[in-house]
Design a protein around this motif. Sequence first.
Motif, PDB file in Angstrom:
ATOM      1  N   THR A  43       0.869  -1.176   0.000  1.00 29.12           N
ATOM      2  CA  THR A  43       0.000   0.000   0.000  1.00 29.12           C
ATOM      3  C   THR A  43       0.913   1.236   0.000  1.00 29.12           C
ATOM      4  O   THR A  43       2.093   1.137   0.374  1.00 29.12           O
ATOM      5  CB  THR A  43      -0.893   0.045   1.245  1.00 29.12           C
ATOM      6  N   PRO A  44       0.393   2.400  -0.380  1.00 26.12           N
ATOM      7  CA  PRO A  44       1.210   3.604  -0.293  1.00 26.12           C
ATOM      8  C   PRO A  44       1.749   3.829   1.128  1.00 26.12           C
ATOM      9  O   PRO A  44       2.915   4.213   1.311  1.00 26.12           O
ATOM     10  CB  PRO A  44       0.261   4.720  -0.720  1.00 26.12           C
ATOM     11  N   GLN A  45       0.926   3.581   2.133  1.00 25.45           N
ATOM     12  CA  GLN A  45       1.357   3.792   3.519  1.00 25.45           C
ATOM     13  C   GLN A  45       2.496   2.839   3.899  1.00 25.45           C
ATOM     14  O   GLN A  45       3.467   3.245   4.545  1.00 25.45           O
ATOM     15  CB  GLN A  45       0.175   3.627   4.478  1.00 25.45           C
ATOM     16  N   GLU A  46       2.390   1.573   3.494  1.00 22.52           N
ATOM     17  CA  GLU A  46       3.460   0.607   3.775  1.00 22.52           C
ATOM     18  C   GLU A  46       4.752   1.016   3.077  1.00 22.52           C
ATOM     19  O   GLU A  46       5.846   0.916   3.650  1.00 22.52           O
ATOM     20  CB  GLU A  46       3.046  -0.802   3.317  1.00 22.52           C
ATOM     21  N   ALA A  47       4.628   1.473   1.829  1.00 25.21           N
ATOM     22  CA  ALA A  47       5.803   1.914   1.080  1.00 25.21           C
ATOM     23  C   ALA A  47       6.483   3.090   1.786  1.00 25.21           C
ATOM     24  O   ALA A  47       7.712   3.149   1.870  1.00 25.21           O
ATOM     25  CB  ALA A  47       5.402   2.319  -0.338  1.00 25.21           C
ATOM     26  N   LEU A  48       5.691   4.003   2.302  1.00 27.73           N
ATOM     27  CA  LEU A  48       6.249   5.180   2.956  1.00 27.73           C
ATOM     28  C   LEU A  48       6.990   4.804   4.241  1.00 27.73           C
ATOM     29  O   LEU A  48       8.097   5.293   4.479  1.00 27.73           O
ATOM     30  CB  LEU A  48       5.131   6.183   3.252  1.00 27.73           C
ATOM     31  N   VAL A  49       6.417   3.931   5.033  1.00 30.18           N
ATOM     32  CA  VAL A  49       7.095   3.476   6.255  1.00 30.18           C
ATOM     33  C   VAL A  49       8.435   2.824   5.890  1.00 30.18           C
ATOM     34  O   VAL A  49       9.473   3.120   6.491  1.00 30.18           O
ATOM     35  CB  VAL A  49       6.192   2.501   7.045  1.00 30.18           C
ATOM     36  N   ARG A  50       8.430   1.944   4.876  1.00 31.97           N
ATOM     37  CA  ARG A  50       9.659   1.266   4.452  1.00 31.97           C
ATOM     38  C   ARG A  50      10.689   2.247   3.915  1.00 31.97           C
ATOM     39  O   ARG A  50      11.863   2.218   4.287  1.00 31.97           O
ATOM     40  CB  ARG A  50       9.325   0.209   3.379  1.00 31.97           C
ATOM     41  N   GLU A  51      10.271   3.140   3.024  1.00 26.34           N
ATOM     42  CA  GLU A  51      11.201   4.090   2.405  1.00 26.34           C
ATOM     43  C   GLU A  51      11.836   5.029   3.436  1.00 26.34           C
ATOM     44  O   GLU A  51      13.030   5.307   3.370  1.00 26.34           O
ATOM     45  CB  GLU A  51      10.490   4.911   1.320  1.00 26.34           C
ATOM     46  N   ILE A  52      11.050   5.519   4.381  1.00 25.77           N
ATOM     47  CA  ILE A  52      11.593   6.436   5.385  1.00 25.77           C
ATOM     48  C   ILE A  52      12.572   5.699   6.302  1.00 25.77           C
ATOM     49  O   ILE A  52      13.607   6.243   6.688  1.00 25.77           O
ATOM     50  CB  ILE A  52      10.463   7.125   6.181  1.00 25.77           C
ATOM     51  N   GLN A  53      12.267   4.446   6.612  1.00 25.81           N
ATOM     52  CA  GLN A  53      13.203   3.636   7.408  1.00 25.81           C
ATOM     53  C   GLN A  53      14.524   3.488   6.640  1.00 25.81           C
ATOM     54  O   GLN A  53      15.602   3.645   7.202  1.00 25.81           O
ATOM     55  CB  GLN A  53      12.595   2.264   7.711  1.00 25.81           C
ATOM     56  N   GLU A  54      14.442   3.201   5.324  1.00 23.52           N
ATOM     57  CA  GLU A  54      15.639   3.022   4.500  1.00 23.52           C
ATOM     58  C   GLU A  54      16.420   4.320   4.328  1.00 23.52           C
ATOM     59  O   GLU A  54      17.650   4.317   4.387  1.00 23.52           O
ATOM     60  CB  GLU A  54      15.257   2.479   3.112  1.00 23.52           C
ATOM     61  N   GLU A  55      15.735   5.432   4.098  1.00 25.97           N
ATOM     62  CA  GLU A  55      16.410   6.695   3.776  1.00 25.97           C
ATOM     63  C   GLU A  55      16.855   7.481   5.005  1.00 25.97           C
ATOM     64  O   GLU A  55      17.879   8.166   4.964  1.00 25.97           O
ATOM     65  CB  GLU A  55      15.485   7.601   2.950  1.00 25.97           C
ATOM     66  N   LEU A  56      16.063   7.429   6.076  1.00 27.11           N
ATOM     67  CA  LEU A  56      16.314   8.308   7.229  1.00 27.11           C
ATOM     68  C   LEU A  56      16.547   7.555   8.538  1.00 27.11           C
ATOM     69  O   LEU A  56      16.831   8.187   9.557  1.00 27.11           O
ATOM     70  CB  LEU A  56      15.143   9.287   7.405  1.00 27.11           C
ATOM     71  N   ASP A  57      16.399   6.238   8.516  1.00 25.82           N
ATOM     72  CA  ASP A  57      16.651   5.397   9.686  1.00 25.82           C
ATOM     73  C   ASP A  57      15.743   5.739  10.866  1.00 25.82           C
ATOM     74  O   ASP A  57      16.161   5.693  12.015  1.00 25.82           O
ATOM     75  CB  ASP A  57      18.139   5.476  10.090  1.00 25.82           C
ATOM     76  N   VAL A  58      14.487   6.109  10.572  1.00 23.81           N
ATOM     77  CA  VAL A  58      13.503   6.370  11.622  1.00 23.81           C
ATOM     78  C   VAL A  58      12.190   5.680  11.262  1.00 23.81           C
ATOM     79  O   VAL A  58      11.944   5.355  10.102  1.00 23.81           O
ATOM     80  CB  VAL A  58      13.222   7.881  11.840  1.00 23.81           C
ATOM     81  N   LYS A  59      11.360   5.486  12.294  1.00 26.84           N
ATOM     82  CA  LYS A  59      10.009   4.980  12.068  1.00 26.84           C
ATOM     83  C   LYS A  59       9.066   6.175  12.043  1.00 26.84           C
ATOM     84  O   LYS A  59       9.221   7.113  12.829  1.00 26.84           O
ATOM     85  CB  LYS A  59       9.619   4.018  13.185  1.00 26.84           C
ATOM     86  N   VAL A  60       8.101   6.115  11.121  1.00 27.60           N
ATOM     87  CA  VAL A  60       7.114   7.188  11.033  1.00 27.60           C
ATOM     88  C   VAL A  60       5.711   6.617  11.151  1.00 27.60           C
ATOM     89  O   VAL A  60       5.458   5.462  10.816  1.00 27.60           O
ATOM     90  CB  VAL A  60       7.215   7.993   9.717  1.00 27.60           C
TER      91      VAL A  60
END
Length: 129
Positions: A43-60
């Motif tokens: 889902t877009p939301q799942e993609a965003l959680v994964r991408e932010i973890q990969e790019e910024l090393d944080v959970k959102v």
Amino acid sequence: MKTIRVVAAVIRSEDKIFATARGYGEFKGQWEFPGGKIEPEETPQEALVREIQEELDVKVEVGDLIDTIEYDYPSFHLSMDCFWCNVTEGEIKLKEAEDARWLSKDELYSVDWLPADMGLIEKLGGVFG
């Protein structure tokens, strides 16, 4: 023309939003909201959680959809779902971007935004600050 579906996080902290400068590729050095491509079965939301973890090393925590920006680049069409987000765990570390800033409403136009992200900036002006 090929369509690329991506997600973008508008991470908000008090009266500022987080922006990053691309560290690679054709648009290196231009500014954008962090995020990335939606993988099949995500889902877009799942993609965003994964991408932010990969790019910024944080959970959102992904909040409301702000808008879906449609933009034609010379070689592809971009469809970008943009969500409000809050950091819920960790300290932001830049893993892919070359720079980052927290921008107030008055500073939104102080960086060189990618064209698609500029479309979102214009919409944020009325709901941010």
